[in-house]
Design a protein around this motif. Sequence first.
Motif, PDB file in Angstrom:
ATOM      1  N   GLN A  86       0.833  -1.202   0.000  1.00  0.00           N
ATOM      2  CA  GLN A  86       0.000   0.000   0.000  1.00  0.00           C
ATOM      3  C   GLN A  86       0.871   1.257   0.000  1.00  0.00           C
ATOM      4  O   GLN A  86       0.605   2.214  -0.744  1.00  0.00           O
ATOM      5  N   GLY A  87       1.909   1.245   0.842  1.00  0.00           N
ATOM      6  CA  GLY A  87       2.803   2.391   0.903  1.00  0.00           C
ATOM      7  C   GLY A  87       3.537   2.600  -0.405  1.00  0.00           C
ATOM      8  O   GLY A  87       3.738   3.745  -0.843  1.00  0.00           O
ATOM      9  N   TYR A  88       3.946   1.485  -1.040  1.00  0.00           N
ATOM     10  CA  TYR A  88       4.640   1.596  -2.322  1.00  0.00           C
ATOM     11  C   TYR A  88       3.739   2.249  -3.365  1.00  0.00           C
ATOM     12  O   TYR A  88       4.154   3.170  -4.084  1.00  0.00           O
ATOM     13  N   LEU A  89       2.485   1.794  -3.470  1.00  0.00           N
ATOM     14  CA  LEU A  89       1.568   2.345  -4.465  1.00  0.00           C
ATOM     15  C   LEU A  89       1.246   3.803  -4.166  1.00  0.00           C
ATOM     16  O   LEU A  89       1.102   4.619  -5.083  1.00  0.00           O
ATOM     17  N   GLN A  90       1.125   4.133  -2.893  1.00  0.00           N
ATOM     18  CA  GLN A  90       0.831   5.517  -2.534  1.00  0.00           C
ATOM     19  C   GLN A  90       1.973   6.457  -2.919  1.00  0.00           C
ATOM     20  O   GLN A  90       1.755   7.509  -3.523  1.00  0.00           O
ATOM     21  N   THR A  91       3.195   6.079  -2.567  1.00  0.00           N
ATOM     22  CA  THR A  91       4.316   6.972  -2.873  1.00  0.00           C
ATOM     23  C   THR A  91       4.580   7.022  -4.372  1.00  0.00           C
ATOM     24  O   THR A  91       4.955   8.072  -4.908  1.00  0.00           O
ATOM     25  N   LEU A  92       4.342   5.907  -5.089  1.00  0.00           N
ATOM     26  CA  LEU A  92       4.506   5.918  -6.541  1.00  0.00           C
ATOM     27  C   LEU A  92       3.445   6.807  -7.189  1.00  0.00           C
ATOM     28  O   LEU A  92       3.750   7.594  -8.097  1.00  0.00           O
ATOM     29  N   ALA A  93       2.205   6.689  -6.738  1.00  0.00           N
ATOM     30  CA  ALA A  93       1.130   7.515  -7.289  1.00  0.00           C
ATOM     31  C   ALA A  93       1.421   8.996  -7.082  1.00  0.00           C
ATOM     32  O   ALA A  93       1.227   9.823  -7.985  1.00  0.00           O
ATOM     33  N   HIS A  94       1.905   9.347  -5.885  1.00  0.00           N
ATOM     34  CA  HIS A  94       2.204  10.753  -5.614  1.00  0.00           C
ATOM     35  C   HIS A  94       3.412  11.232  -6.422  1.00  0.00           C
ATOM     36  O   HIS A  94       3.466  12.414  -6.814  1.00  0.00           O
ATOM     37  N   ALA A  95       4.364  10.350  -6.677  1.00  0.00           N
ATOM     38  CA  ALA A  95       5.517  10.721  -7.499  1.00  0.00           C
ATOM     39  C   ALA A  95       5.075  11.025  -8.927  1.00  0.00           C
ATOM     40  O   ALA A  95       5.531  12.003  -9.540  1.00  0.00           O
ATOM     41  N   VAL A  96       4.182  10.194  -9.472  1.00  0.00           N
ATOM     42  CA  VAL A  96       3.672  10.439 -10.823  1.00  0.00           C
ATOM     43  C   VAL A  96       2.863  11.735 -10.847  1.00  0.00           C
ATOM     44  O   VAL A  96       2.957  12.531 -11.788  1.00  0.00           O
ATOM     45  N   ARG A  97       2.076  11.953  -9.801  1.00  0.00           N
ATOM     46  CA  ARG A  97       1.265  13.182  -9.759  1.00  0.00           C
ATOM     47  C   ARG A  97       2.157  14.422  -9.701  1.00  0.00           C
ATOM     48  O   ARG A  97       1.823  15.457 -10.276  1.00  0.00           O
ATOM     49  N   ARG A  98       3.278  14.336  -8.994  1.00  0.00           N
ATOM     50  CA  ARG A  98       4.184  15.492  -8.946  1.00  0.00           C
ATOM     51  C   ARG A  98       4.670  15.857 -10.345  1.00  0.00           C
ATOM     52  O   ARG A  98       4.807  17.038 -10.669  1.00  0.00           O
ATOM     53  N   VAL A  99       4.933  14.857 -11.157  1.00  0.00           N
ATOM     54  CA  VAL A  99       5.332  15.133 -12.540  1.00  0.00           C
ATOM     55  C   VAL A  99       4.205  15.842 -13.278  1.00  0.00           C
ATOM     56  O   VAL A  99       4.424  16.813 -14.009  1.00  0.00           O
ATOM     57  N   ALA A 100       2.973  15.353 -13.086  1.00  0.00           N
ATOM     58  CA  ALA A 100       1.821  15.949 -13.767  1.00  0.00           C
ATOM     59  C   ALA A 100       1.570  17.377 -13.313  1.00  0.00           C
ATOM     60  O   ALA A 100       1.101  18.214 -14.091  1.00  0.00           O
ATOM     61  N   VAL A 101       1.869  17.661 -12.051  1.00  0.00           N
ATOM     62  CA  VAL A 101       1.647  19.005 -11.515  1.00  0.00           C
ATOM     63  C   VAL A 101       2.785  19.951 -11.900  1.00  0.00           C
ATOM     64  O   VAL A 101       2.563  21.069 -12.360  1.00  0.00           O
ATOM     65  N   GLU A 102       4.030  19.476 -11.725  1.00  0.00           N
ATOM     66  CA  GLU A 102       5.189  20.334 -11.975  1.00  0.00           C
ATOM     67  C   GLU A 102       5.478  20.501 -13.460  1.00  0.00           C
ATOM     68  O   GLU A 102       6.077  21.497 -13.873  1.00  0.00           O
ATOM     69  N   HIS A 103       5.073  19.516 -14.264  1.00  0.00           N
ATOM     70  CA  HIS A 103       5.308  19.577 -15.713  1.00  0.00           C
ATOM     71  C   HIS A 103       3.993  19.267 -16.438  1.00  0.00           C
ATOM     72  O   HIS A 103       3.913  18.340 -17.243  1.00  0.00           O
ATOM     73  N   ALA A 104       2.974  20.071 -16.128  1.00  0.00           N
ATOM     74  CA  ALA A 104       1.635  19.794 -16.652  1.00  0.00           C
ATOM     75  C   ALA A 104       1.615  19.755 -18.179  1.00  0.00           C
ATOM     76  O   ALA A 104       0.939  18.913 -18.783  1.00  0.00           O
ATOM     77  N   ALA A 105       2.346  20.648 -18.818  1.00  0.00           N
ATOM     78  CA  ALA A 105       2.338  20.701 -20.275  1.00  0.00           C
ATOM     79  C   ALA A 105       3.036  19.497 -20.899  1.00  0.00           C
ATOM     80  O   ALA A 105       2.739  19.119 -22.035  1.00  0.00           O
ATOM     81  N   ALA A 106       3.976  18.890 -20.152  1.00  0.00           N
ATOM     82  CA  ALA A 106       4.717  17.741 -20.677  1.00  0.00           C
ATOM     83  C   ALA A 106       4.050  16.413 -20.353  1.00  0.00           C
ATOM     84  O   ALA A 106       4.320  15.411 -21.011  1.00  0.00           O
ATOM     85  N   PHE A 107       3.188  16.385 -19.334  1.00  0.00           N
ATOM     86  CA  PHE A 107       2.606  15.113 -18.916  1.00  0.00           C
ATOM     87  C   PHE A 107       1.837  14.397 -20.023  1.00  0.00           C
ATOM     88  O   PHE A 107       1.907  13.158 -20.116  1.00  0.00           O
ATOM     89  N   PRO A 108       1.086  15.108 -20.889  1.00  0.00           N
ATOM     90  CA  PRO A 108       0.418  14.388 -21.984  1.00  0.00           C
ATOM     91  C   PRO A 108       1.369  13.596 -22.866  1.00  0.00           C
ATOM     92  O   PRO A 108       0.965  12.604 -23.487  1.00  0.00           O
ATOM     93  N   LEU A 109       2.644  13.997 -22.932  1.00  0.00           N
ATOM     94  CA  LEU A 109       3.624  13.201 -23.666  1.00  0.00           C
ATOM     95  C   LEU A 109       3.768  11.820 -23.034  1.00  0.00           C
ATOM     96  O   LEU A 109       3.803  10.804 -23.725  1.00  0.00           O
TER      97      LEU A 109
END
Length: 235
Positions: A86-109
């Motif tokens: 559970q902890g692994y999936l949570q931290t992985l999900a938040h890591a992916v979300r950080r990319v989507a938030v910090e690089h919103a224009a690049a995430f669709p790539l």
Amino acid sequence: MGQQDERESRSAGLSRALVVRAALELIDEDGLQNVSMRAVGQRLGVGAMALYRYVSGREDLLEAVVASLVSGLREDLDPQLTGTWQGYLQTLAHAVRRVAVEHAAAFPLIATRHPAAPWLRPPLRSVDLVEDFLTVLSGHGFTDQQVADAYRAFSSFLLGHLLLESAARGADTAPVEEPFDEGDAQIPHRDGLRDLADTPTTRRLRPLLSEDRSDEEFEVGLETLLDRLEMVLSQ
């Protein structure tokens, strides 16, 4: 590349990593539609041709941007939270979300680019990252089928939520109208060509990961949503 371009490249201290970083900064600031070899070259103070020593064209450049963002996910995981699945999936999900938030224009790539192998699903599109995912869940008692189902469900969850979120932050999720190919660029398929000898869990589960379960996934996701709404209503 001509002699002048080579001299220009050396004098600018360019590298593939520097070119990729400049392209990502350009995407963050101006959006994907405005990224070209010429624009990246201008940002670095060199002509577009000087970049071809490090990337084979715009297609290769965009693939490299995706690879740099995805490779950073493994480094971004919190080791204090990965002791449980559970902890692994949570931290992985938040890591992916950080990319989507910090690089919103690049995430669709990351979300929409052609995967290197048909069984790799965005946004978890790196063999090494998928190997980690599969191994962690297998090590916590999930059967092979359960691991494959979890990989599909987790990927779909991230993709659905984060594409909408990046679009809400101004990302352009429409296809780029101009051709991607500049300078006869070749799309790298390194992950798709790997023999997977060094990723045994992925090799074992590859047949399950390759199955088309889209109809079932949609129905399960819809039923889960309805069950959740029914639970909220009954409270």
